[in-house]
Design a protein around this motif. Structure first.
Motif, PDB file in Angstrom:
ATOM      1  N   MET A 182      14.617  -5.746  13.506  1.00 24.87           N
ATOM      2  CA  MET A 182      13.760  -6.916  13.703  1.00 24.87           C
ATOM      3  C   MET A 182      14.573  -8.094  14.239  1.00 24.87           C
ATOM      4  SD  MET A 182      10.613  -6.248  13.122  1.00 24.87           S
ATOM      5  CE  MET A 182       9.807  -4.749  12.601  1.00 24.87           C
ATOM      6  N   ASP A 183      15.789  -8.233  13.748  1.00 24.11           N
ATOM      7  CA  ASP A 183      16.651  -9.310  14.256  1.00 24.11           C
ATOM      8  C   ASP A 183      16.985  -9.064  15.727  1.00 24.11           C
ATOM      9  OD1 ASP A 183      16.596 -10.427  11.775  1.00 24.11           O
ATOM     10  OD2 ASP A 183      18.556  -9.660  11.148  1.00 24.11           O
ATOM     11  N   ALA A 184      17.254  -7.812  16.066  1.00 29.52           N
ATOM     12  CA  ALA A 184      17.601  -7.475  17.455  1.00 29.52           C
ATOM     13  C   ALA A 184      16.398  -7.701  18.384  1.00 29.52           C
ATOM     14  CB  ALA A 184      18.076  -6.024  17.543  1.00 29.52           C
ATOM     15  N   LEU A 185      15.207  -7.423  17.892  1.00 31.26           N
ATOM     16  CA  LEU A 185      14.000  -7.658  18.697  1.00 31.26           C
ATOM     17  C   LEU A 185      13.830  -9.149  18.960  1.00 31.26           C
ATOM     18  CD1 LEU A 185      11.360  -6.352  19.922  1.00 31.26           C
ATOM     19  CD2 LEU A 185      10.260  -6.987  17.767  1.00 31.26           C
ATOM     20  N   ALA A 186      13.971  -9.925  17.876  1.00 31.84           N
ATOM     21  CA  ALA A 186      13.822 -11.383  18.012  1.00 31.84           C
ATOM     22  C   ALA A 186      14.893 -11.940  18.946  1.00 31.84           C
ATOM     23  CB  ALA A 186      13.901 -12.039  16.634  1.00 31.84           C
ATOM     24  N   GLY A 187      16.095 -11.352  18.905  1.00 35.48           N
ATOM     25  CA  GLY A 187      17.203 -11.842  19.727  1.00 35.48           C
ATOM     26  C   GLY A 187      17.190 -11.303  21.152  1.00 35.48           C
ATOM     27  N   GLY A 188      16.200 -10.509  21.509  1.00 35.20           N
ATOM     28  CA  GLY A 188      16.083 -10.003  22.875  1.00 35.20           C
ATOM     29  C   GLY A 188      16.982  -8.813  23.179  1.00 35.20           C
ATOM     30  N   ARG A 189      17.596  -8.218  22.175  1.00 35.11           N
ATOM     31  CA  ARG A 189      18.464  -7.062  22.407  1.00 35.11           C
ATOM     32  C   ARG A 189      17.675  -5.749  22.400  1.00 35.11           C
ATOM     33  NH1 ARG A 189      20.872 -10.322  18.844  1.00 35.11           N
ATOM     34  NH2 ARG A 189      20.701  -8.936  17.048  1.00 35.11           N
ATOM     35  N   LEU A 190      16.407  -5.845  22.084  1.00 36.21           N
ATOM     36  CA  LEU A 190      15.501  -4.690  22.050  1.00 36.21           C
ATOM     37  C   LEU A 190      14.157  -5.121  22.601  1.00 36.21           C
ATOM     38  CD1 LEU A 190      15.577  -3.482  18.343  1.00 36.21           C
ATOM     39  CD2 LEU A 190      16.480  -2.257  20.286  1.00 36.21           C
ATOM     40  N   ASP A 191      13.352  -4.130  23.015  1.00 37.62           N
ATOM     41  CA  ASP A 191      11.998  -4.449  23.478  1.00 37.62           C
ATOM     42  C   ASP A 191      10.934  -4.079  22.459  1.00 37.62           C
ATOM     43  OD1 ASP A 191      12.897  -5.277  26.110  1.00 37.62           O
ATOM     44  OD2 ASP A 191      13.354  -3.149  26.412  1.00 37.62           O
ATOM     45  N   ALA A 192      11.249  -3.130  21.570  1.00 32.55           N
ATOM     46  CA  ALA A 192      10.216  -2.693  20.627  1.00 32.55           C
ATOM     47  C   ALA A 192      10.834  -2.053  19.397  1.00 32.55           C
ATOM     48  CB  ALA A 192       9.290  -1.693  21.305  1.00 32.55           C
ATOM     49  N   VAL A 193      10.129  -2.200  18.279  1.00 31.55           N
ATOM     50  CA  VAL A 193      10.484  -1.484  17.053  1.00 31.55           C
ATOM     51  C   VAL A 193       9.300  -0.582  16.743  1.00 31.55           C
ATOM     52  CG1 VAL A 193      11.119  -1.660  14.626  1.00 31.55           C
ATOM     53  CG2 VAL A 193      11.860  -3.439  16.239  1.00 31.55           C
ATOM     54  N   SER A 194       9.502   0.717  16.960  1.00 23.99           N
ATOM     55  CA  SER A 194       8.423   1.669  16.716  1.00 23.99           C
ATOM     56  C   SER A 194       8.750   2.396  15.427  1.00 23.99           C
ATOM     57  CB  SER A 194       8.322   2.648  17.894  1.00 23.99           C
ATOM     58  OG  SER A 194       7.172   3.467  17.736  1.00 23.99           O
ATOM     59  N   THR A 195       7.930   2.181  14.404  1.00 25.15           N
ATOM     60  CA  THR A 195       8.162   2.837  13.108  1.00 25.15           C
ATOM     61  C   THR A 195       6.886   2.767  12.264  1.00 25.15           C
ATOM     62  OG1 THR A 195       9.706   3.067  11.246  1.00 25.15           O
ATOM     63  CG2 THR A 195       9.149   0.812  11.896  1.00 25.15           C
ATOM     64  N   ASP A 196       7.000   3.157  11.008  1.00 19.80           N
ATOM     65  CA  ASP A 196       5.832   3.250  10.130  1.00 19.80           C
ATOM     66  C   ASP A 196       5.065   1.922  10.057  1.00 19.80           C
ATOM     67  OD1 ASP A 196       7.279   5.556   9.695  1.00 19.80           O
ATOM     68  OD2 ASP A 196       8.047   4.897   7.753  1.00 19.80           O
ATOM     69  N   ASP A 197       3.727   2.039  10.082  1.00 20.85           N
ATOM     70  CA  ASP A 197       2.920   0.806  10.045  1.00 20.85           C
ATOM     71  C   ASP A 197       3.170  -0.025   8.783  1.00 20.85           C
ATOM     72  OD1 ASP A 197       1.622   2.662   8.404  1.00 20.85           O
ATOM     73  OD2 ASP A 197      -0.307   2.544   9.452  1.00 20.85           O
ATOM     74  N   LEU A 198       3.494   0.628   7.680  1.00 17.04           N
ATOM     75  CA  LEU A 198       3.770  -0.159   6.467  1.00 17.04           C
ATOM     76  C   LEU A 198       5.028  -1.006   6.649  1.00 17.04           C
ATOM     77  CD1 LEU A 198       3.086   2.082   3.305  1.00 17.04           C
ATOM     78  CD2 LEU A 198       1.518   0.612   4.543  1.00 17.04           C
ATOM     79  N   ILE A 199       6.025  -0.423   7.301  1.00 20.57           N
ATOM     80  CA  ILE A 199       7.272  -1.177   7.541  1.00 20.57           C
ATOM     81  C   ILE A 199       6.982  -2.347   8.476  1.00 20.57           C
ATOM     82  CG2 ILE A 199       9.605  -1.072   8.526  1.00 20.57           C
ATOM     83  CD1 ILE A 199       9.790   1.836   7.655  1.00 20.57           C
ATOM     84  N   VAL A 200       6.294  -2.052   9.567  1.00 22.38           N
ATOM     85  CA  VAL A 200       5.973  -3.106  10.533  1.00 22.38           C
ATOM     86  C   VAL A 200       5.153  -4.205   9.856  1.00 22.38           C
ATOM     87  CG1 VAL A 200       4.672  -3.615  12.624  1.00 22.38           C
ATOM     88  CG2 VAL A 200       6.121  -1.586  12.552  1.00 22.38           C
ATOM     89  N   ALA A 201       4.146  -3.805   9.075  1.00 19.89           N
ATOM     90  CA  ALA A 201       3.277  -4.795   8.425  1.00 19.89           C
ATOM     91  C   ALA A 201       4.075  -5.698   7.486  1.00 19.89           C
ATOM     92  CB  ALA A 201       2.168  -4.087   7.656  1.00 19.89           C
ATOM     93  N   GLY A 202       5.014  -5.105   6.772  1.00 17.14           N
ATOM     94  CA  GLY A 202       5.841  -5.898   5.854  1.00 17.14           C
ATOM     95  C   GLY A 202       6.636  -6.961   6.591  1.00 17.14           C
TER      96      GLY A 202
END
Ligand code: GLU
Length: 275
Positions: A182-202
């Motif tokens: 999530m930090d890498a996504l916010a920092g622009g080092r990634l384009d997406a975090v694809s994983t379990d919806d519960l993890i994403v929702a949290g």
């Protein structure tokens, strides 16, 4: 003569008993989590609403509550539980070498993992979805991850679901935990975090960004225990059934994910069976 013989028999019995415990047979009750007096439980420490370690060292989240409930059904009170951070990369090893007794840590039951771990449950079935930056309108389906940098947490299955199972040619960027994703996504080092919806929702509750709402897998969250502990597995399955029947599962899902907008399933999942 009688007395002497009885004494000899008693001595022989004691010697045999000592021999048995010395060679491990006397320790049978330690071989299943069902008979343990205390438990070390592997959980995550940086997944909001699932497993988070606070500054005071205590753990909180859905997985922590589920583990505490199951332990209670095994007769082990909260005071005899020790929670331990167990990242995706060390789960199988931690069970095999006894660092932890059980794992309740967004741990999907997979055929590969079943070769090394016995899984009770699932205690919940999540679905893989994808989280992107709020201003990114280019990703709306798993296929849109082609050519995008996605998070690959070591030991986690989620990036494999995209690249190996769905054959979408995304670029995996390796990190240690979903918090780091999530930090890498916010920092622009990634384009997406694809994983379990519960993890994403949290995570989504505390961060800008967007879940694309295009689930594409069943993630059967199992309770991992040492390979071969079938008695423990069966007892944990009974505990999970009770957790749904007595309303605890619904209460815990509402407590941790009630505001997430996810469609929560509150009926007992179909068990995999203890093997
Ligand atoms: N449930 C997925 C897995 O077990 C992703 C989450 C995790 O790694 O904990 O691989």
């Amino acid at each position: 003569m009688r007395v002497t013989r009885a004494a000899a028999a008693a001595a022989a019995f004691l010697a045999a008993a000592a021999g048995l415990s010395a060679c491990g047979l006397g320790g049978t009750e330690e071989e299943t989590v069902a008979d343990k007096q205390s438990l070390v439980i592997g959980v995550k420490e940086d997944q909001p609403a699932l497993g988070v370690k606070g500054p005071d060292g205590t753990y909180k989240g859905f997985d922590v509550d589920v583990a505490t409930y199951i332990a209670g059904k095994l007769g082990i009170p909260e005071s005899r539980l020790t929670f331990k951070t167990t990242n995706s990369s060390v789960r199988e090893e931690a069970l095999a070498n006894g660092t932890v007794d059980i794992i309740v840590a967004t741990y999907s039951i997979t055929a590969t993992r079943k070769m090394k771990v016995t899984f009770a449950g699932p205690y919940y079935v999540a679905h893989q979805d994808t989280f992107v930056r709020a201003d990114d309108t280019s990703i709306n389906d798993v296929r849109d991850l082609k050519g995008k940098r996605i998070c690959a947490v070591t030991g986690s299955n989620s990036w494999r679901r995209v690249i190996e199972e769905r054959k979408v040619a995304a670029e995996p960027v390796t990190v240690d935990t979903y918090g780091a994703c999530m930090d890498a996504l916010a920092g622009g080092r990634l384009d997406a975090v694809s994983t379990d919806d519960l993890i994403v929702a949290g995570f989504a509750a505390g961060r800008p960004g967007r879940m694309i709402n295009a689930p594409f897998t069943d993630e059967k969250y199992g309770v991992g225990i040492k390979k071969g502990d079938l008695k423990g597995c069966e007892e944990i399955n009974r505990a999970i059934t009770a957790m749904y029947q007595d309303g605890t599962a619904k209460r815990l899902l509402d407590k941790w994910f009630g505001d997430s907008g996810l469609k929560l399933t509150t009926s007992v999942p179909q068990f995999e069976g203890c093997k």
